[in-house]
Design a protein around this motif. Structure first.
Motif, short mmCIF file in Angstrom:
data_model
loop_
_atom_site.label_atom_id
_atom_site.label_comp_id
_atom_site.label_asym_id
_atom_site.label_seq_id
_atom_site.Cartn_x
_atom_site.Cartn_y
_atom_site.Cartn_z
N GLY A 91 -9.87 -11.08 -7.44
CA GLY A 91 -10.66 -9.89 -7.16
C GLY A 91 -10.18 -9.05 -6.00
N GLU A 92 -8.98 -9.32 -5.50
CA GLU A 92 -8.49 -8.59 -4.34
C GLU A 92 -7.91 -7.23 -4.75
OE1 GLU A 92 -5.81 -10.94 -2.01
OE2 GLU A 92 -6.99 -12.78 -2.29
N THR A 93 -7.88 -6.32 -3.78
CA THR A 93 -7.28 -5.00 -3.99
C THR A 93 -5.76 -5.11 -3.88
OG1 THR A 93 -9.22 -3.86 -3.12
CG2 THR A 93 -7.14 -2.64 -3.10
N LEU A 94 -5.06 -4.45 -4.80
CA LEU A 94 -3.60 -4.45 -4.78
C LEU A 94 -3.09 -3.08 -4.35
CD1 LEU A 94 -2.84 -6.30 -8.16
CD2 LEU A 94 -3.18 -7.29 -5.89
N LEU A 95 -1.86 -3.06 -3.87
CA LEU A 95 -1.21 -1.82 -3.47
C LEU A 95 -0.04 -1.56 -4.39
CD1 LEU A 95 -1.13 -2.32 0.43
CD2 LEU A 95 -2.84 -1.09 -0.93
N GLU A 96 0.04 -0.34 -4.94
CA GLU A 96 1.12 -0.01 -5.86
C GLU A 96 1.32 1.50 -5.84
OE1 GLU A 96 3.93 -1.78 -8.59
OE2 GLU A 96 2.37 -2.71 -7.34
N ASN A 97 2.57 1.93 -5.83
CA ASN A 97 2.89 3.36 -5.78
C ASN A 97 2.82 3.95 -7.19
OD1 ASN A 97 3.70 5.87 -4.95
ND2 ASN A 97 5.88 5.34 -4.83
N ASN A 123 -2.69 5.15 -4.23
CA ASN A 123 -1.82 3.96 -4.22
C ASN A 123 -2.57 2.65 -3.97
OD1 ASN A 123 0.41 5.61 -4.69
ND2 ASN A 123 0.75 5.93 -2.49
N LYS A 124 -3.88 2.69 -3.99
CA LYS A 124 -4.68 1.46 -3.93
C LYS A 124 -5.24 1.20 -5.33
CE LYS A 124 -6.14 1.46 0.91
NZ LYS A 124 -7.30 1.43 1.84
N LEU A 125 -5.15 -0.06 -5.77
CA LEU A 125 -5.64 -0.43 -7.09
C LEU A 125 -6.99 -1.12 -6.94
CD1 LEU A 125 -2.34 -1.88 -8.64
CD2 LEU A 125 -3.13 0.50 -8.57
N LYS A 126 -8.05 -0.37 -7.24
CA LYS A 126 -9.39 -0.96 -7.16
C LYS A 126 -9.55 -1.97 -8.28
CE LYS A 126 -14.29 0.14 -6.79
NZ LYS A 126 -15.33 1.20 -6.81
N GLY A 141 -6.60 -7.40 -17.29
CA GLY A 141 -7.80 -6.65 -16.95
C GLY A 141 -7.45 -5.29 -16.36
N TRP A 142 -8.49 -4.56 -15.98
CA TRP A 142 -8.33 -3.18 -15.50
C TRP A 142 -8.23 -3.10 -13.98
CZ3 TRP A 142 -7.62 0.58 -19.02
CH2 TRP A 142 -8.12 0.40 -20.32
N VAL A 143 -7.55 -2.04 -13.53
CA VAL A 143 -7.65 -1.55 -12.16
C VAL A 143 -7.78 -0.03 -12.25
CG1 VAL A 143 -6.33 -3.39 -11.03
CG2 VAL A 143 -5.13 -1.36 -11.91
N LYS A 144 -8.29 0.56 -11.18
CA LYS A 144 -8.33 2.02 -11.11
C LYS A 144 -7.61 2.45 -9.84
CE LYS A 144 -11.28 6.03 -11.85
NZ LYS A 144 -12.67 6.53 -12.04
#
Length: 447
Positions: free
Chosen positions: A405-411, A434-437, A427-430
């Motif tokens: 459930g952690e937030t990821l960082l991606e450009n 550059n932050k993936l909720k 699963g999904w992220v939004k």
């Protein structure tokens, strides 16, 4: 370890009468470790491809289930592939029953006592786009567990309900090609696996289960088409709950017959000569009974299918989401209930008077002028279905962070993305700046 003295005296007497000279071998089986298994989800991955990516050592094939494999000294529920729905964790002998049920791609199948979903998920890999799978459990809480497992396995054309089989029989008469009854039983075949099964056996008289089993069989008979089949199985040894109840049913229903099953791969013939028994002292697994019944004649009634009025394209904001983010056919039929949208097959039965958890594939929620995609949508399709994905290797730390459930960082650009592990959706992220909720459901997260 369970010793002979821990087994109820009456049970020992009964099993001695059944096994005779094999009784001592049965008692010795309690000295063996419990066998554990996984069953590969061939809706998501071919068996040959699984062998290429299999992360576990020393897996052994389950002889009565092509997709089944024994495992030892590993924790498959902690691997990212489990969260991607690539396999189902299941006791190996529980995989046997469905292998005896001939399922056609366009069959309408009802799993009448389905929780937690082992047999339902196994059936889901055998039916096609024109087939349907209706899964039921009378317990609403158990049906919730069933719902979670159906979703994780990525089953699209399934309806999940929670009703008494008697009520279902008044609505879906002569509707199904195949009906599965994994009957509630005294659980004698699980004594080695679960010591609590012994306590349950002592608290419930076998006649209690016998009455339930007879009632469920009667309901199933009403819902079955002519030439259809009922697969009846238990995880107990009692004659009353197995061969005897089938004999009583056939005596009352001359339009049914027992289909002879062939015992192989260590399985044994039942005492009636047509059924199958799994004995823990003869196989690598626990105790089960399997019988197949066929309806020879009767009346097939007109089907009452769900009334379909709306398509995805009729929902402006929903269709915009699917057009921008997926390769979904916007002409697919959908049903909206309480602002939740479901993709539904034209063959789904009418269910307005039935307590329904899901009418089909849960697509997501409609909120004002927006659409929130569901986790079930992500699990139901492969990577190529989605236009925007972020792929990690199963060994990447980002996968574990995501599943926790952690937030990821991606450009990446803003918007929805599907996180994948080795090409399989998780699963999904939004993405925003550059932050993936993280949109992974809290109740499914890795502990």
């Amino acid at each position: 370890m369970i010793t002979e003295e821990k087994l109820p005296l009456e049970f020992r007497k009964n099993i001695k009468e059944l096994l005779e000279d094999e009784y001592s071998d049965y008692i010795k089986s309690f000295e063996q470790s419990m066998y554990k298994g996984i069953r590969i989800n061939t809706n998501k991955i071919k068996l040959t491809d699984w062998q290429e990516i299999n992360p576990f050592k020393n897996l052994e094939l389950v002889p009565w289930c092509e997709e089944g494999q024994y495992y030892q000294d590993v924790r498959p529920a902690k691997h990212p592939y489990y969260f991607a729905g690539l396999y189902y964790i299941q006791e190996p002998s529980a995989m046997a029953a469905i292998s005896f049920l001939p399922i056609n791609k366009d069959d309408f199948v009802l799993d009448l006592c389905a929780a937690p979903g082992g047999k339902s998920t196994q059936v889901s890999t055998k039916i096609g786009a024109d087939g349907i799978l209706v899964v039921n459990d009378i317990s609403f809480s158990r049906a919730r567990t069933l719902e979670k497992n159906i979703e994780a396995f990525g089953v699209k054309n399934a309806m999940i309900v929670s009703e008494d089989p008697k009520k279902l029989a008044t609505i879906w008469e002569s509707y199904f090609d195949k009906i599965i009854i994994d009957a509630p039983c005294s659980g004698e075949g699980m004594f080695r696996k679960d010591e609590n099964a012994i306590k349950s056996w002592e608290n419930f008289d076998i006649k209690y289960f016998n009455k339930l089993q007879a009632e469920i069989l009667e309901s199933a008979a009403k819902m079955l088409k002519v030439d259809g089949m009922i697969l009846y199985s238990t995880c107990t040894f009692s004659l009353l709950e197995n061969e005897n109840i089938i004999a009583n049913f056939l005596n009352k229903h001359d339009n049914f017959e027992s289909v002879p099953l062939t015992a192989k791969n260590g399985l044994s013939n039942g005492f009636d000569g047509t059924s199958i028994r799994l004995w823990p002292h003869k196989i690598k697994g626990e105790g089960h009974f399997i019988c197949l019944l066929k309806k020879k004649y009767g009346n097939n009634l007109n089907k009452l299918n769900s009334k379909l009025y709306k398509q995805l394209k009729d929902y402006k904001f929903v269709s915009l989401f699917f057009k921008e983010n997926t390769n979904m056919n916007l002409n697919e039929y959908v049903i909206e209930k309480n602002n939740k949208l479901y993709l539904i097959s034209k063959n789904m039965p009418e269910h307005e008077k039935i307590r329904t958890l899901r009418s089909g594939l849960y697509l997501g929620d409609i909120k004002q002028n927006s659409f929130i995609p569901s986790h079930a949508l992500c699990m139901a399709y492969n990577k190529d279905f989605f236009k925007y994905t972020i792929n990690f290797k199963s060994t990447d730390i980002e996968v574990i962070k995501y599943l926790k459930g952690e937030t990821l960082l991606e450009n990446v650009s803003n918007g929805y993305y599907v996180i994948c592990v080795d090409g399989f959706p998780l699963g999904w992220v939004k993405a925003l700046d550059n932050k993936l909720k993280n949109k992974y459901p809290p109740n499914l997260r890795m502990g």
